[in-house]
Design an enzyme around this catalytic site. Structure first.
Site, PDB file in Angstrom:
ATOM      1  N   TYR A 133       0.799  -1.228   0.000  1.00  0.00           N
ATOM      2  CA  TYR A 133       0.000   0.000   0.000  1.00  0.00           C
ATOM      3  C   TYR A 133       0.834   1.281   0.000  1.00  0.00           C
ATOM      4  CZ  TYR A 133      -3.448  -3.426   1.512  1.00  0.00           C
ATOM      5  OH  TYR A 133      -4.259  -4.524   1.589  1.00  0.00           O
ATOM      6  N   HIS A 136      -4.715   5.998  -1.261  1.00  0.00           N
ATOM      7  CA  HIS A 136      -5.285   5.888   0.088  1.00  0.00           C
ATOM      8  C   HIS A 136      -4.236   6.190   1.163  1.00  0.00           C
ATOM      9  CE1 HIS A 136      -9.011   5.038   1.977  1.00  0.00           C
ATOM     10  NE2 HIS A 136      -8.811   3.788   2.327  1.00  0.00           N
ATOM     11  N   TYR A 185      -4.110  -0.538  10.052  1.00  0.00           N
ATOM     12  CA  TYR A 185      -4.834  -0.498   8.782  1.00  0.00           C
ATOM     13  C   TYR A 185      -5.902   0.588   8.857  1.00  0.00           C
ATOM     14  CZ  TYR A 185      -2.293  -4.466   7.011  1.00  0.00           C
ATOM     15  OH  TYR A 185      -1.279  -5.273   6.587  1.00  0.00           O
ATOM     16  N   ASN A 222      -9.065   1.208   8.106  1.00  0.00           N
ATOM     17  CA  ASN A 222     -10.421   1.143   8.647  1.00  0.00           C
ATOM     18  C   ASN A 222     -10.469   0.947  10.155  1.00  0.00           C
ATOM     19  OD1 ASN A 222     -11.121   1.431   5.996  1.00  0.00           O
ATOM     20  ND2 ASN A 222     -11.995  -0.594   5.761  1.00  0.00           N
ATOM     21  N   ASN A 263     -13.667   5.668   5.913  1.00  0.00           N
ATOM     22  CA  ASN A 263     -13.713   4.694   7.002  1.00  0.00           C
ATOM     23  C   ASN A 263     -12.632   4.893   8.058  1.00  0.00           C
ATOM     24  OD1 ASN A 263     -16.037   3.351   6.149  1.00  0.00           O
ATOM     25  ND2 ASN A 263     -14.868   2.055   4.753  1.00  0.00           N
TER      26      ASN A 263
END
EC number: 3.1.1.29
Length: 186
Positions: free
Chosen positions: A13, A18, A59, A61, A107
């Protein structure tokens, strides 16, 4: 001040849209990060003030899980926190500084609001561009920036650093009046 950049840990990631919160913190300080159980952290000096930089390692969320630990570790109050995260509804090159507000469908911010029990959390939303028509939202936010987008993003990060300095010296209202109407272009 504690600047909390949101993102997902791990190389998969690292350079995705994001992860713009993590990327901004790396722009400010890209080495010598220390790790606690729920977050990585570092410190910099901005406008004569020591500023803590925090990347939750839970992470995206579940970002809220780290927040009570962050507040305790830095002996910080809610007023000390500024959260930096991506916003798909903002064009790349734009930022929005806010004193409070809803999660706006993000989120990571939703998790933080739930964990802290309030929407009164300062934040900087970073535009990551318009999702191409027909493309899945998850695929878009987990996609990487193009070379041209990186040029814009690095300029945006310079503006965001200036905005943090204004927040420290003159307050968030002043920063909102200066930076919320700006748009960075190539």
């Amino acid at each position: 001040m504690v600047v909390v950049g949101l993102g997902n840990p791990g190389p998969r990631y690292a350079f995705t849209r994001h992860n713009v919160g993590f990327l901004f913190l790396d722009f400010l300080k890209n080495k010598d990060w220390k790790t606690e159980k729920y977050f990585a952290w570092n410190k910099i000096n901005l406008a004569g003030n020591e500023v803590a930089l925090v990347k939750p390692l839970t992470y995206m969320n579940l970002s809220g899980l780290a927040m009570p630990h962050v507040l305790k570790f830095f002996s910080a109050s809610l007023d000390d926190i500024i959260v930096v995260y991506d916003d798909v509804s903002l064009k790349l090159g734009k930022i929005r500084i806010r004193k409070k507000g809803s999660d706006g469908g993000h989120n990571g911010m939703k998790s933080i609001i739930q964990a802290l029990g309030t929407q009164e959390i300062k934040r900087i939303r970073v535009g990551i561009g318009d999702k191409p028509e027909g493309m899945d939202l998850v695929d878009f936010v987990l996609g990487e920036f193009s070379d041209e987008e990186w040029i814009i993003l690095n300029k945006v990060f310079e503006v965001m650093k200036e905005a943090l300095e204004v927040i420290l010296v003159e307050g968030i209202e002043k920063a909102m009046s200066i930076y919320n109407s700006l748009e960075v272009r190539v």
